[in-house]
Write an enzyme that holds these catalytic residues in place. Structure first.
Site, PDB file in Angstrom:
ATOM      1  N   HIS A 112      -5.197  -2.655  -3.247  1.00 35.08           N
ATOM      2  CA  HIS A 112      -5.047  -1.529  -4.045  1.00 35.08           C
ATOM      3  C   HIS A 112      -5.350  -2.109  -5.598  1.00 35.08           C
ATOM      4  O   HIS A 112      -4.873  -1.670  -6.484  1.00 35.08           O
ATOM      5  CB  HIS A 112      -4.232  -1.077  -3.587  1.00 35.08           C
ATOM      6  CG  HIS A 112      -3.578   0.088  -1.984  1.00 35.08           C
ATOM      7  ND1 HIS A 112      -3.922   0.658  -1.775  1.00 35.08           N
ATOM      8  CD2 HIS A 112      -3.625  -0.540  -0.919  1.00 35.08           C
ATOM      9  CE1 HIS A 112      -4.313   1.021  -0.794  1.00 35.08           C
ATOM     10  NE2 HIS A 112      -3.431   0.301   0.094  1.00 35.08           N
ATOM     11  N   LYS A 152     -11.335   1.767  -1.639  1.00 35.46           N
ATOM     12  CA  LYS A 152     -10.821   2.383  -1.933  1.00 35.46           C
ATOM     13  C   LYS A 152     -10.940   2.342  -3.791  1.00 35.46           C
ATOM     14  O   LYS A 152     -12.522   3.311  -4.852  1.00 35.46           O
ATOM     15  CB  LYS A 152      -9.598   1.702  -1.674  1.00 35.46           C
ATOM     16  CG  LYS A 152      -9.460   2.023  -0.564  1.00 35.46           C
ATOM     17  CD  LYS A 152      -8.043   1.025   0.065  1.00 35.46           C
ATOM     18  CE  LYS A 152      -7.748   1.748   1.044  1.00 35.46           C
ATOM     19  NZ  LYS A 152      -6.973   0.424   1.776  1.00 35.46           N
ATOM     20  N   SER A 180       0.809  -1.147  -0.015  1.00 29.62           N
ATOM     21  CA  SER A 180       0.090  -0.128  -0.475  1.00 29.62           C
ATOM     22  C   SER A 180       0.852   1.035   0.174  1.00 29.62           C
ATOM     23  O   SER A 180       0.268   2.487  -0.244  1.00 29.62           O
ATOM     24  CB  SER A 180      -0.846   0.346   1.066  1.00 29.62           C
ATOM     25  OG  SER A 180      -0.135  -0.126   2.443  1.00 29.62           O
TER      26      SER A 180
HETATM   27  C1  LIG Z   1      -6.730   0.301   2.956  1.00 30.80           C
HETATM   28  C2  LIG Z   1      -6.190  -1.423   3.704  1.00 30.80           C
HETATM   29  C3  LIG Z   1      -7.271  -1.774   4.353  1.00 30.80           C
HETATM   30  C4  LIG Z   1      -8.329  -1.660   4.837  1.00 30.80           C
HETATM   31  O1  LIG Z   1      -9.481  -1.707   4.356  1.00 30.80           O
HETATM   32  P1  LIG Z   1     -10.884  -0.527   4.956  1.00 30.80           P
HETATM   33  O2  LIG Z   1     -12.099  -0.983   4.243  1.00 30.80           O
HETATM   34  O3  LIG Z   1     -10.201   0.410   4.449  1.00 30.80           O
HETATM   35  O4  LIG Z   1     -10.600  -0.747   6.441  1.00 30.80           O
HETATM   36  C5  LIG Z   1      -6.447  -3.443   4.536  1.00 30.80           C
HETATM   37  N1  LIG Z   1      -5.483  -3.818   3.756  1.00 30.80           N
HETATM   38  C6  LIG Z   1      -4.430  -2.757   3.239  1.00 30.80           C
HETATM   39  C7  LIG Z   1      -3.799  -3.551   2.683  1.00 30.80           C
HETATM   40  C8  LIG Z   1      -5.430  -1.254   2.521  1.00 30.80           C
HETATM   41  O5  LIG Z   1      -4.246  -0.517   2.449  1.00 30.80           O
END
Ligand SMILES: *Cc1c(COP(=O)(O)O)cnc(C)c1O
Length: 394
Positions: free
Chosen positions: A211, A242, A183
Site C-alpha cells: 500500500h 494496487k 492494509s
Molecule cells: C494486497 C496485498 C497483498 C497481495 O498482493 P496481490 O498482488 O494482490 O496478491 C500482499 N500484502 C499486502 C499487505 C496486501 O495488502
C-alpha cells in the site's frame, strides 16, 4: 436434491452461521472500468473501495502499451521463468524496478500473495524463527506457516516486544515480517527501528509495501524512500496491482538474495511466468508514476480534507499518511449498517470485519484515489455526516 452434509461439513449451515454473525461477504459484479465511479448491477456508485490509489488501473496509456505488447509478443508466457518463459519484457521491468526503488536488484512475481508465500519459506525453514507483526497481511502469515519455522507473533508495532523475542531466540536464521503500510489501518510500521533491530540481532526484514509503493516517497518509490531508511537486511516487497494499476509483485534488495529467491521460492519456480504484456504495462505505469507527482499531491489533499470532516463524526478516523483511511465503527453489524446507508446514498465504502480485522474493530475502509475529484471527497463527507446523524436519531 436433499441438502446434506458433505464430507462432514454442512456448507449451508456454515454459510448461515456467517450470515447470522454479519460475516458473510458478497461479490459485487462491476462492469466497465475502474475509476472514481463504478457501475455495479447497472447502478453508478461513487466508490472508495479499490486499491487503485493513483487512478492508473484504467489509464489509456497503460492500456495502449498493453495492447501494443500483445500485438508484438502475443499473450501467454509459455513456461515458467526458469524454463523458457522469462521474456525480455520481464527482464527489462526487473531492471526498471531496481532503478525505480533505488535497490540493487529486483525479482518479479505473479502476485503479492504468491511472492510472500514463496519468499518466506525460501529464507527460513524448520528450526529457524519468524517474527511477525500481529496485524500482518494474510499472505505473510501463510508464508510463515508454510516455512515450518517457529513463528513468534509480536503485538502490533511493539518493537520492545520484538527486541525481547529476537534476543531470546537461538534460531540460526531469523526473519522479521511486517507490512510497511498496514492494509486495514493505513498507518506505517516503525521501519527504521525494525531495520535497526535486524542489524543488531542478525536478522532479515521482509517489508511488504503493497500500500506504499507508488503512493509514498518523493517519486512514489514507496515507504523506504518516504522514511529515508536503507539497509542491506531489508527485502522490499512491492505489489503492482494496487497503485501501479496492473497486476503482479516484485521483491527488491541485494542481488545475491534475489538470485537465491529465483532458485528457491516455489511460487516463482513452479508457476508459469505472467504474460509479458503485463510487464510492458507495468513499465508504462512506472513511467507515469514518476512523471506525474500531481497524483500523489492530490491524494494528500484528499486525505487532509477527509481528516477535517472526520473530526466532526462520532467515529474515529485512524491516523494515516497513506491512501487508506479507516473509520473505526466497532461492531460488525453496525459497520454493515453504515455501509448500507452509504450505499443507499450512492456511495460504495467497504465495511471490513473479522477475520480481516480483530473482533470489535470493524471499520469502514475508505480508499482514496487520485481518480477522485475534490467534490467526490465533499460528497463522501456529506454522506458520512448524514449517516452519523441518522444513527444518533435512531
Ligand atoms: C494486497 C496485498 C497483498 C497481495 O498482493 P496481490 O498482488 O494482490 O496478491 C500482499 N500484502 C499486502 C499487505 C496486501 O495488502
Amino acid at each position: 436434491m436433499p441438502e446434506r452434509a458433505v464430507h462432514g461439513m454442512d456448507f449451508n449451515a456454515a454459510l448461515d452461521a456467517l450470515d447470522h454473525a454479519s460475516l458473510r461477504r458478497r461479490r459485487r459484479v462491476v462492469s466497465g472500468h475502474q475509476g472514481a465511479r463504478l457501475t455495479v448491477d447497472g447502478q453508478q456508485l461513487l466508490a472508495f473501495a479499490s486499491n487503485d490509489y493513483l487512478g492508473l488501473a484504467a489509464d489509456p496509456r497503460i492500456a495502449e502499451a498493453t495492447a501494443h505488447a500483445a500485438r508484438r509478443y502475443g499473450v501467454g508466457a509459455g513456461a515458467s521463468h526458469l524454463i523458457s518463459g522469462h521474456h525480455e519484457a520481464h527482464e527489462r521491468l526487473e531492471h526498471e524496478l531496481a532503478r525505480f526503488t533505488g535497490l540493487p536488484a529486483a525479482l518479479l512475481f505473479s502476485s503479492g500473495y504468491m511472492a510472500n508465500t514463496g519468499i518466506v519459506p525460501a529464507l527460513v525453514g524448520r528450526g529457524d524463527a519468524v517474527f511477525s507483526d500481529a496485524l500482518n497481511h494474510a499472505c505473510l502469515i501463510d508464508g510463515a506457516r508454510l516455512s515450518r519455522a517457529t513463528v513468534h507473533v509480536y503485538p502490533h508495532a511493539d518493537t520492545d516486544a520484538l527486541e525481547a523475542a529476537l534476543a531470546a531466540s537461538r534460531a540460526p536464521r531469523k526473519l522479521v515480517l511486517s507490512d510497511a503500510v498496514f492494509s486495514m489501518d493505513g498507518h506505517l510500521a516503525p521501519v527504521a527501528r525494525l531495520a535497526a533491530l535486524c542489524e543488531r540481532h542478525d536478522a532479515l526484514l521482509l517489508l511488504d509495501d503493497a500500500h506504499g509503493f507508488g503512493v509514498l516517497g518523493p517519486h512514489g518509490e514507496g515507504t523506504l524512500a518516504h522514511l529515508g531508511v536503507r539497509s542491506p537486511r531489508i527485502l522490499y516487497l512491492g505489489t503492482l496491482g494496487k497503485a501501479a494499476g496492473v497486476a503482479g509483485a516484485f521483491v527488491a534488495g541485494e542481488a545475491p538474495a534475489m538470485a537465491w529467491l529465483a532458485q528457491r521460492a516455489r511460487t516463482y519456480v513452479f508457476t508459469t511466468a505472467s504474460p509479458p504484456l503485463l510487464a510492458a504495462a507495468v513499465s508504462e505505469s512506472l513511467r507515469i508514476i514518476a512523471a506525474e507527482p500531481w497524483r500523489r499531491e492530490r491524494l494528500r489533499n484528499h486525505a487532509r480534507r477527509l481528516r477535517d470532516c472526520a473530526a466532526r463524526l462520532p467515529w474515529r478516523l485512524l491516523p494515516s499518511d497513506s491512501a487508506v483511511q479507516a473509520l473505526l465503527i466497532g461492531r460488525a453489524d453496525d459497520t454493515m449498517t453504515a455501509m448500507e446507508a452509504l450505499w443507499s446514498r450512492g456511495l460504495w465504502v467497504p465495511g471490513i470485519r473479522p477475520p480481516t480485522v480483530p473482533a470489535d474493530t470493524s471499520r469502514l475502509r475508505i480508499s482514496l484515489s487520485a481518480a477522485h475529484a475534490p467534490e467526490d471527497i465533499e460528497a463522501l463527507c456529506t454522506a458520512l455526516t448524514a449517516v452519523a446523524a441518522e444513527r444518533m436519531a435512531a
